[in-house]
Enzyme design. Structure first.
Site, PDB file in Angstrom:
ATOM      1  CD  GLU A 220      -2.115  -2.088   2.533  1.00  0.00           C
ATOM      2  OE1 GLU A 220      -2.625  -3.026   3.447  1.00  0.00           O
ATOM      3  OE2 GLU A 220      -0.908  -2.050   1.760  1.00  0.00           O
TER       4      GLU A 220
ATOM      5  CD  GLN B  70       2.111  -2.393   3.405  1.00  0.00           C
ATOM      6  OE1 GLN B  70       1.997  -2.069   1.692  1.00  0.00           O
ATOM      7  NE2 GLN B  70       1.347  -2.358   3.887  1.00  0.00           N
TER       8      GLN B  70
END
Length: 381
Positions: A244, A125
């Site tokens: 998330e 990420q």
């Protein structure tokens, strides 16, 4: 809230339990924050994929099982109860994949998801920047239009898995003249070994490179690696941040298993006269079960058609502070040298320390809770 499980969920749970019993490594794998451990965890992802357990909630055509949220939660409980390894593909499976399934093209899904499910391509990420972490709209890395694609330049930091991963995803500024900071952003995928990319590992408290800086110098990205429409990166990214902070990054099964191990540790090493630490163990067990119920309530709302909203910030603040308290309790039960022994609890503690910072700092999450859930006035920025 109806906690009764469907026959389909229970059948999936039973099948997962049997498969994991036969395949979970007898010995813990090396830390995935090392080159050796990363390779071992990649092999584990491939083995999971052979049983179609690496992404149970994905559609079957991409290697999943088409499980609903309750099925995924049941699998997660079995996975962590079996003592299975941490997931090196977490960023891809839990963050990028839902984004592609919601906003990507059919070609992107067919090209990206199968090798992700098999551990052939592991994703990092790449969102945070030196001056843009929780305030993601302040990012400066840019993507400039060129023939057939875009040229990426700038710096990303605190990129999870980037030290050893293959590819990354992030958002870039494509319209510097946009009226507001969160406008004119575009969501792109790029290779970490492409020309113009430099990756510098960042050592964690224990020295392991759990994060990395990524420097980009006119890195070419073809048009087919843009997710959604150019300029719509903020809207797309916000759907991923909900995943998330909400359910997918820290499932209740992970904490239920850890709390059970902590209770067993207390039975083996606890002092019955030390009621203070006994109470901390009890709090850990109660917390894990309460989180499971909260998650089940959220799943019930989603099943009824509700969208994931700012309540995901409640999840994030809870699991990130809970994780630290649980591991601190375990280390206090063990020998004073346990923190330096690089054992299971010490490794978990070092990992947990980052929880209040990544996925949006807890300070930001508390602002969201205060303003959007409680209706309190905005604080000073």
């Amino acid at each position: 809230m109806d906690l009764a499980q469907t026959a389909r969920t229970e059948a999936l749970r039973a099948e997962a339990r049997a498969w994991l019993r036969d395949h979970v490594p007898a010995r813990p794998l090396p830390s995935l924050e090392t080159e050796e451990g990363f390779a071992a965890h990649r092999e584990w992802e491939a083995l999971l994929h052979t049983g179609r357990w690496s992404a149970v909630s994905w559609p079957e055509e991409y290697g999943g099982r088409g499980a609903d949220l309750f099925g995924w939660l049941a699998f997660e409980e079995e996975y962590w109860a079996a003592g299975a390894p941490g997931r090196v593909s977490q960023n891809g499976v839990s963050l990028l994949a839902p984004t592609l399934l919601a906003h990507g093209t059919a070609e992107q899904r067919a090209r990206v998801l199968p090798p992700m499910a098999g551990g052939e391509v592991v994703w990092a990420q790449a969102w945070s920047e030196p001056e843009a972490g929780s305030d993601l709209a302040a990012l400066r890395s840019r993507a400039v239009r060129t023939e057939g694609g875009w040229l990426l330049s700038g710096q990303k930091t605190w990129s999870s898995r980037a030290a050893f991963a293959d590819r990354a995803f992030g958002i870039f500024r494509t319209d510097p003249g946009a009226a507001r900071p969160h406008q004119g952003l575009t969501y792109l995928m790029f290779g970490l070994r492409d020309p113009g990319v430099t990756v510098r590992p960042i050592g964690r408290l224990d020295g392991k490179p759990a994060f990395a800086e990524i420097f980009l110098d006119e890195v070419f990205v073809p048009d087919e690696d843009v997710i959604g429409e150019p300029g719509q990166g903020w809207r797309i990214a916000m759907s991923a941040t909900g995943d998330e902070r909400g359910l997918t990054l820290r499932s209740p099964g992970r904490f239920l298993a850890a709390a059970d191990r902590l209770a067993e540790l207390w039975r083996q090493a606890g002092d019955p006269a030390d009621t203070a630490i006994r109470d901390r163990v009890a709090d850990a067990v109660i917390g894990a079960r309460a989180y499971r119920l909260f998650t089940a309530a959220s799943a019930s709302r989603f099943a009824a058609g509700a969208a994931l909203g700012p309540e995901s910030s409640l999840n994030k603040v809870f699991w990130s502070t809970y994780d630290i308290a649980l591991h601190e309790t375990a280390l206090d039960l063990l020998d004073p040298d346990a923190e330096a022994a690089d054992g299971e609890w010490a490794q978990g503690y070092v990992f947990a320390l980052a929880g209040p910072v990544y996925a949006g700092t807890n300070e930001i999450q508390r602002d969201i809770i205060a303003e959007r859930l409680l209706g309190l006035p905005k604080g000073r920025r």
